[in-house]
Design an enzyme around this catalytic site. Structure first.
Site, short mmCIF file in Angstrom:
data_model
loop_
_atom_site.label_atom_id
_atom_site.label_comp_id
_atom_site.label_asym_id
_atom_site.label_seq_id
_atom_site.Cartn_x
_atom_site.Cartn_y
_atom_site.Cartn_z
N ALA A 1 -0.27 17.83 9.08
CA ALA A 1 -1.50 17.48 9.79
C ALA A 1 -1.89 16.02 9.64
CB ALA A 1 -2.64 18.37 9.32
N CYS B 1 13.57 -4.31 -1.49
CA CYS B 1 12.66 -5.15 -2.28
C CYS B 1 11.30 -4.49 -2.46
CB CYS B 1 12.46 -6.50 -1.60
SG CYS B 1 13.94 -7.17 -0.84
#
Length: 460
Positions: free
Chosen positions: A195, A320
């Protein structure tokens, strides 16, 4: 502050708040009880189930509410595999599935089952032919997302579902990213959703099991939700989830057209504004609100922080930005650049002015990060060896190995090679991607004492 990460969690739809507050007064009782308050709660639960089933395109008695989309995926896969145990213990998934699917596959493998990962093309799409080829006599279940959560590519669910049906194998579809935009086509057998992806409350998922699909719920027995979602339901949240799904569907066609125009603008203008950028994902068969691109020579975490300081919330699949220091499994499976990756997913109602503002600040943010990385504390160590240079980037994270490669490629003669030593997992993906973008030849990967050696031949 513009929020551009709807693929992670969409802002609450106004109908969500209204339905949640209204149902708090009426939906607190146990819907399994026969007294007045219980009957009232049951009516709310039944109405929510009917509304959600209509939006999904299934029967109400085929749909169960769970505590999250992840729970729905885990329960759906476990139940389908258990229900088909006599057929075999082989599971088929695509290489770009959501982590909840891949974690379930890992659990199945650890328990003695077998798993086949179907590869995808450079746009992130799995082929129906590849799925058909992966199906075996002992295949118990196949899984395929309706659309990818990182690059937005829409998968050929209908074609894969047909191949599975012909083989007598049920198909589970993770539809978390696409349910806001429309029902999933095709003869699928199981479907899951979440949802908070469509602007509903968090903590509500959907699990649909079509009639005729063998399914054995796992764990201790519970009489609620057909035994597929144990525990007392969060009825106010369920009501709000169903109401918001109906509301976003009513707006979907118009909003999809408007947001697609904005993401098309991003896809077209980012490469014009920022050099050395790769826009990834299928340009046509994609979600209307999502666009992803990767920037050479950029630390993804630094770029996200720079954009956040400028007032824009985006996401990334770069290694990263990951606590595991490995690139996104989606980008890796696609074979595209992972460093400096930015995912922009626009929530409904996003203003064109916010997108223009993002396009104004992005070039400066990328340039600033590149400037920081372009002056490392220590110069790259390039050791000549005949017509070859060896660049030692060991112990240095993305995108430094590629930055150092770019600095020395011109120092070798045409036909000469550069050997990049790196122990950063992202280099395995980013060095070949750099070669493709720069017109150089990626020779291949060779073992090294630490990490690996990535060999590049200069062509231009």
């Amino acid at each position: 502050m513009p929020y551009f990460d709807a693929a992670s969690a969409a802002p609450l739809h106004p109908v969500t708040r209204q339905a949640l507050l209204a149902s708090l007064d009426e939906g607190w009782a146990d819907p399994a009880r026969l007294y007045r308050e219980g009957r009232r709660a049951r009516l709310l639960l039944d109405a929510a189930r009917e509304a959600a089933a209509e939006a999904v395109g299934c029967r109400p008695d085929e749909l169960a509410f769970t505590s999250s989309g992840t729970t729905a995926v885990h329960s759906g896969i476990a139940g389908a595999l258990a229900g088909r145990r006599r057929a075999g213990r082989h599971l088929v998934v695509s290489a770009v599935e959501h982590s909840s699917v891949l974690h379930s596959a890992d659990t199945h493998r650890a328990a003695g089952g077998t798993v086949t990962e179907v590869p995808v093309d450079r746009a992130g799409a799995a082929g129906a032919e590849a799925y058909a080829a992966a199906l075996r006599e002992d295949t118990a279940l196949a899984c395929l997302q309706s659309a990818n959560h990182e690059v937005g590519t829409v998968q050929p669910v209908a074609e894969v579902a047909q191949a599975c049906r012909e083989a007598g194998v049920p198909l589970l579809v993770d539809a978390a990213q696409s349910l806001a935009w429309g029902p999933v086509e095709g003869a699928w057998s199981l479907l899951t959703g979440s949802a908070h992806k469509w602007g509903g409350p968090s903590g509500v998922g959907l699990l649909v099991v079509r009639k005729g699909t063998r399914f054995a719920p796992q764990g201790p027995a519970d009489e609620r939700e057909s035994g597929r979602a144990p525990g007392f339901p969060d009825l106010p949240a369920i009501v709000a989830a169903a109401a918001s799904l109906r509301a976003v569907r009513a707006e979907a066609a118009a909003e999809a057209a408007r947001l697609r125009e904005l993401t098309e603008r991003i896809r077209a203008r980012v490469p014009e504004l920022v050099p050395d950028v790769e826009v990834v994902g299928d340009p046509e068969r994609r979600l209307p609100h999502l666009v992803t691109f990767s920037c050479l020579y950029v630390d993804g975490e630094s770029l996200l922080h720079a954009l956040d300081r400028a007032g824009y919330s985006v996401s990334s699949g770069s290694s990263c930005t990951s606590s595991t220091l490995t690139p996104s499994h989606v980008l890796k499976a696609m074979g595209v650049l992972s460093e400096g990756n930015v995912r922009v997913s626009l929530p409904p109602g996003t203003a064109a002015g916010d997108v223009e503002g993002f396009l104004r600040v992005l070039p400066e943010a990328v340039a600033a990060v590149r400037a920081q990385l372009g002056a490392p504390a220590a110069a790259p160590r390039a050791v000549p060896r005949g017509d070859e240079l060896v660049v030692d980037a060991l112990g240095r994270r993305c995108p430094v190995p590629v930055i150092e490669l770019s600095k020395v490629i011109g120092d070798v003669p045409l036909g000469g090679t550069v050997r990049v030593l790196s122990d950063d997992e992202a280099a395995r993906l980013d060095v070949p991607a750099w070669c493709e973008m720069r017109g150089q030849e990626y020779v291949g990967e060779e073992p090294a004492e630490r990490g690996a050696a990535y060999v590049v031949r200069r062509l231009v």
